[in-house]
Design an enzyme around this catalytic site. Structure first.
Site, PDB file in Angstrom:
ATOM      1  N   CYS A   2      60.127  50.008  60.502  1.00 27.27           N
ATOM      2  CA  CYS A   2      61.289  50.673  59.930  1.00 27.27           C
ATOM      3  C   CYS A   2      61.545  51.976  60.676  1.00 27.27           C
ATOM      4  CB  CYS A   2      61.161  50.992  58.445  1.00 27.27           C
ATOM      5  SG  CYS A   2      60.921  49.569  57.405  1.00 27.27           S
ATOM      6  N   ARG A  27      62.110  49.467  65.922  1.00 24.15           N
ATOM      7  CA  ARG A  27      61.112  49.542  64.859  1.00 24.15           C
ATOM      8  C   ARG A  27      61.353  48.500  63.755  1.00 24.15           C
ATOM      9  NH1 ARG A  27      58.265  54.276  65.053  1.00 24.15           N
ATOM     10  NH2 ARG A  27      57.688  53.996  62.885  1.00 24.15           N
ATOM     11  N   TRP A  74      62.241  46.746  58.713  1.00 20.42           N
ATOM     12  CA  TRP A  74      61.374  45.588  58.986  1.00 20.42           C
ATOM     13  C   TRP A  74      60.796  45.234  57.626  1.00 20.42           C
ATOM     14  CZ3 TRP A  74      56.183  44.218  58.562  1.00 20.42           C
ATOM     15  CH2 TRP A  74      55.800  43.067  59.285  1.00 20.42           C
ATOM     16  N   ASN A 100      59.779  54.370  55.027  1.00 21.66           N
ATOM     17  CA  ASN A 100      59.059  53.597  56.039  1.00 21.66           C
ATOM     18  C   ASN A 100      57.597  53.573  55.613  1.00 21.66           C
ATOM     19  OD1 ASN A 100      57.901  52.531  58.366  1.00 21.66           O
ATOM     20  ND2 ASN A 100      57.940  54.471  59.456  1.00 21.66           N
ATOM     21  N   GLY A 101      57.064  52.380  55.367  1.00 19.60           N
ATOM     22  CA  GLY A 101      55.664  52.283  54.941  1.00 19.60           C
ATOM     23  C   GLY A 101      55.533  51.295  53.800  1.00 19.60           C
ATOM     24  N   GLU A 485      47.257  37.793  77.689  1.00 23.23           N
ATOM     25  CA  GLU A 485      48.452  38.625  77.688  1.00 23.23           C
ATOM     26  C   GLU A 485      49.682  37.818  78.119  1.00 23.23           C
ATOM     27  OE1 GLU A 485      49.232  41.272  76.392  1.00 23.23           O
ATOM     28  OE2 GLU A 485      50.934  42.078  77.478  1.00 23.23           O
ATOM     29  N   LYS A 489      52.960  37.239  75.710  1.00 22.30           N
ATOM     30  CA  LYS A 489      54.336  37.590  76.117  1.00 22.30           C
ATOM     31  C   LYS A 489      55.263  36.403  75.888  1.00 22.30           C
ATOM     32  CE  LYS A 489      53.998  40.927  76.136  1.00 22.30           C
ATOM     33  NZ  LYS A 489      53.004  41.932  76.019  1.00 22.30           N
ATOM     34  N   GLU A 492      55.945  35.730  72.101  1.00 20.60           N
ATOM     35  CA  GLU A 492      56.776  36.752  71.462  1.00 20.60           C
ATOM     36  C   GLU A 492      58.259  36.578  71.760  1.00 20.60           C
ATOM     37  OE1 GLU A 492      55.071  41.091  71.107  1.00 20.60           O
ATOM     38  OE2 GLU A 492      54.759  40.338  73.125  1.00 20.60           O
ATOM     39  N   HIS A 508      35.769  22.489  76.866  1.00 17.69           N
ATOM     40  CA  HIS A 508      35.112  22.392  75.559  1.00 17.69           C
ATOM     41  C   HIS A 508      36.112  22.130  74.436  1.00 17.69           C
ATOM     42  CE1 HIS A 508      31.320  23.567  77.315  1.00 17.69           C
ATOM     43  NE2 HIS A 508      31.923  24.578  77.918  1.00 17.69           N
ATOM     44  N   LYS A 607      58.398  47.001  66.936  1.00 18.47           N
ATOM     45  CA  LYS A 607      57.642  47.656  67.997  1.00 18.47           C
ATOM     46  C   LYS A 607      56.403  48.371  67.472  1.00 18.47           C
ATOM     47  CE  LYS A 607      57.140  49.055  72.232  1.00 18.47           C
ATOM     48  NZ  LYS A 607      56.614  48.014  73.135  1.00 18.47           N
TER      49      LYS A 607
HETATM   50  O1  M6R Z   1      51.498  50.412  69.632  1.00 17.54           O
HETATM   51  P1  M6R Z   1      50.261  49.582  69.768  1.00 17.54           P
HETATM   52  O2  M6R Z   1      49.816  49.448  71.183  1.00 17.54           O
HETATM   53  O3  M6R Z   1      49.153  50.037  68.883  1.00 17.54           O
HETATM   54  O4  M6R Z   1      50.707  48.147  69.267  1.00 17.54           O
HETATM   55  C1  M6R Z   1      49.799  47.088  69.189  1.00 17.54           C
HETATM   56  C2  M6R Z   1      50.527  45.760  69.059  1.00 17.54           C
HETATM   57  O5  M6R Z   1      51.308  45.740  67.905  1.00 17.54           O
HETATM   58  C3  M6R Z   1      51.411  45.474  70.272  1.00 17.54           C
HETATM   59  O6  M6R Z   1      50.698  45.505  71.463  1.00 17.54           O
HETATM   60  C4  M6R Z   1      52.103  44.110  70.135  1.00 17.54           C
HETATM   61  O7  M6R Z   1      51.167  43.085  70.217  1.00 17.54           O
HETATM   62  C5  M6R Z   1      53.188  43.961  71.198  1.00 17.54           C
HETATM   63  N1  M6R Z   1      54.380  43.437  70.607  1.00 17.54           N
HETATM   64  C6  M6R Z   1      52.779  43.099  72.332  1.00 17.54           C
HETATM   65  O8  M6R Z   1      53.795  42.879  73.251  1.00 17.54           O
END
Ligand code: M6R
Length: 612
Positions: A2, A27, A74, A100-101, A485, A489, A492, A508, A607
């Site tokens: 948020c 956010r 969010w 927010n929270g 990673e 990506k 997501e 395995h 984010k």
């Molecule tokens: O801000 P942070 O690095 O603590 O965030 C951690 C994860 O939420 C963040 O890396 C998330 O997995 C991303 N969307 C990855 O692209």
């Protein structure tokens, strides 16, 4: 999650709030809303969807008002809908609030309100808290400020709240615990935001509000208090962020811009720290705790998502170069275990945003048990950067695309420099090896630049693979985290299921998935496990899997066995993860775009994950 924004001053609030919300949309983007105060009272507009949907909804409506608050959501409590969008109006009608929270004990507070005859209009914890505040104000016949103080003492959970009150038309009341709040100080005006981006063109002077603080914000006055009603002198800091850093600069998406920024961000990350010619690494945070880092019996690395992947790469580096045992923990798991932490353990917390709730709580827990906390954080002044004992900023600049790209490569760079710095102090690395790795690191920005020139080739590949239902990413050793990673990506941004796996583990279990439809992406650059990787690739080929690989420039033998390849320049395997992830970022990006998705705002994500 948020985004919150606020303004009070002589200007019309609406355009400032809308622009601010667009900048904070990373956010959360489930719904958006605005409350404006003018002489006629309070106008609230809110809409399910993105800020653009809200803007369209507001066309032709009364947007006059010099004080206002805005929210981009969010969803946590209650589905994304107009009804659950913020701001919420109190039952008495005079208060409007954004939040927010998460209010964890909202059910208990809700029950108290229902018993008193309240009826609620939404499913949110926010509306419960707002009415709880109003109830206290009415019952105690006290000021809003006093009512907020009393209410927040009853609340468990995390919050930033901004409240407008029709009875005080130029005032915004704000409070924070666990979620970020920045107040910008202008001439006869104040700005509020989840970060400083909404206020960048108006002021360079900001105050980062701390937990358990309450702010009474008027056009020409900012009063900061704690929950005990004691006044606190605001600590005013200068903003070091340029407007260009938060704009797309001609790119179609922030993600593509951020991928292409990497040669510069990596250079910024090394600047002032890495001097290959002089054979020096200088990291002030490391120096500050040099003794503890050198004598640490164990290092625990915590993070989430991409930051957790950076920790996995660091595990290989620290163990090899510093000869210290390293444990890597998901922050979200670590905090709910009963981890054994001994005096003198070092916890390295890795976070782009510096606001991730799971990582924050994990740190608090480790700190309580006597660990020294070292932060590797991107956002300057963020919560994590402020509760660590020492740290190193990654200097990647604002990362707006929800999928982390440039922050990851900057995290890897900082962690590699840290490992080298500590190894040298411990004498666990030879001079020759140390100098060699410094040179290798210094060349990385240029090699990333070279890799980015193959963007069009990867874009063409994306067309070919965009309809695949699943992907497998495989790597060994330091490139096992690269595989994780790359898979994250793709998931997501393109909503294609993808799994990252250590290549040696494939036999395995996951090998059962392989058929002629499954693209398997290998990280197959030249390193000490190259031959093993080639054997794994042959095993996939023998089962008719579609072989894709990140390969070293000039490696024709590996190229020949693949359906498609992505090329990177030769690099020492200990710095190669910084380079090898770049083509995988591009592949995910182009597949996401080819499928027609909004890659900067993938569904269900945000984010900055400030809820547990
Ligand atoms: O801000 P942070 O690095 O603590 O965030 C951690 C994860 O939420 C963040 O890396 C998330 O997995 C991303 N969307 C990855 O692209």
């Amino acid at each position: 999650m948020c985004g919150i924004v606020g303004y009070t001053g002589p200007k019309e609030a609406y355009p400032i709030l809308i622009k601010g919300l667009k900048r904070l949309e990373y956010r959360g983007y489930d719904s958006a809303g605005i409350a404006l105060l003018n002489s006629a009272g309070l106008n609230i507009y809110k809409k399910k969807g993105k800020v653009a949907d809200l803007e369209e909804f507001i066309i032709g409506k009364n947007t006059h008002g010099n004080t206002g608050i805005g929210h981009t959501r969010w969803a946590t409590h209650g589905e994304p809908s107009d009804r659950n969008a913020h701001p919420h109006r109190s039952a008495g009608g005079k208060l409007a609030m954004i939040h927010n929270g998460i209010i964890e004990n909202y059910n208990q507070l809700k029950q108290e309100l229902l018993n008193k005859g309240y009826s609620l209009q939404s499913d949110t914890d926010t509306e419960v808290l707002l009415n709880f505040i109003e109830e206290i104000k009415n019952k105690n016949q006290c000021s809003l400020e006093e009512a907020v103080r009393i209410a927040l003492k009853r609340v468990t959970g995390a919050y930033v709240i901004l409240i407008l009150d029709e009875e005080n038309p130029d005032t915004i009341l704000a409070a924070r615990k666990g979620s970020p709040l920045v107040i910008g100080i202008g001439k006869g005006e104040h700005f509020l935001g989840s970060d400083a981006s909404p206020m960048l063109e108006y002021t360079r002077e900001v105050v980062y509000v701390n937990d358990y603080e309450l702010a009474i914000v008027k056009p020409d006055e900012l009063i900061l208090k704690n929950l005990g009603n004691e006044t606190i002198t605001p600590f005013v800091q200068k903003l070091d962020m340029e407007l260009a850093a938060i704009e797309k600069g001609g790119y179609q998406h922030f993600m593509l811009k951020e991928i292409h920024e990497q040669p510069h961000t990596l250079y910024d990350c090394f600047r002032g720290r890495l001097d290959a010619e002089a054979g020096l690494i200088t990291m002030s945070g490391v120096q500050q705790y040099a003794d503890e880092l050198v004598h640490a019996k164990r290092i625990i690395m915590v993070g989430c998502g991409t930051s957790w992947h950076a920790a996995l790469v660091a595990e290989y580096l620290f163990e090899e170069l510093c000869r210290v045992p390293v444990e890597v923990e998901y922050a979200s798991e670590f905090r709910y275990r009963n981890p054994v932490i001994r005096q003198g353990d070092i916890v390295v917390a890795i976070s782009q945003s510096g606001e991730t709730a799971d990582t924050l709580v994990a740190i608090e827990k480790a700190r309580e048990q006597g660990a020294i906390i070292f932060g590797v954080v991107n956002v300057v002044g963020s919560s994590i950067s402020r509760i660590t004992h020492a740290g190193a900023y990654t200097h990647a600049g604002p990362e707006i695309g929800v999928a982390s790209t440039k922050a990851y490569t900057a995290q890897l760079s900082v962690l590699t420099m840290m490992a080298l710095n500590i190894a040298r102090m411990k004498n666990t690395i030879s001079e020759e090896n140390f100098l060699h790795l410094l040179k290798e690191l210094q060349q990385i920005p240029e090699k990333v630049s070279w890799t980015l020139q193959h963007n069009q080739h990867i874009k063409d590949m994306a067309q070919k693979y965009k309809n695949a239902k699943d992907f497998l990413y495989l790597g060994r050793n330091l490139n096992f985290p690269t595989a994780l990673e790359g898979a994250l990506k793709l998931k997501e941004i393109s909503y294609i299921h993808a799994s990252g796996y250590p290549a040696g583990e494939m036999k395995h279990g996951p090998i059962a998935l392989v058929d002629e439809h499954l693209p398997v992406v290998f990280i197959a650059t030249k390193d000490k496990v190259h031959d093993k990787i080639i054997s794994n690739m042959q095993e996939i080929k023998a089962r008719k899997g579609r072989l894709l690989a990140v390969i070293t420039e000039g490696d024709t033998a590996t190229k020949e066995i693949c359906e498609d390849t992505m090329v990177v320049p030769e690099a020492d395997e200990r710095v190669a993860p910084i380079l090898n992830v770049v083509p995988l970022q591009l592949l995910a990006y182009h597949i996401g775009v080819a499928k027609g998705y909004d890659v900067d705002k993938p569904r269900n994500l945000a984010k900055s994950v400030t809820v547990e």
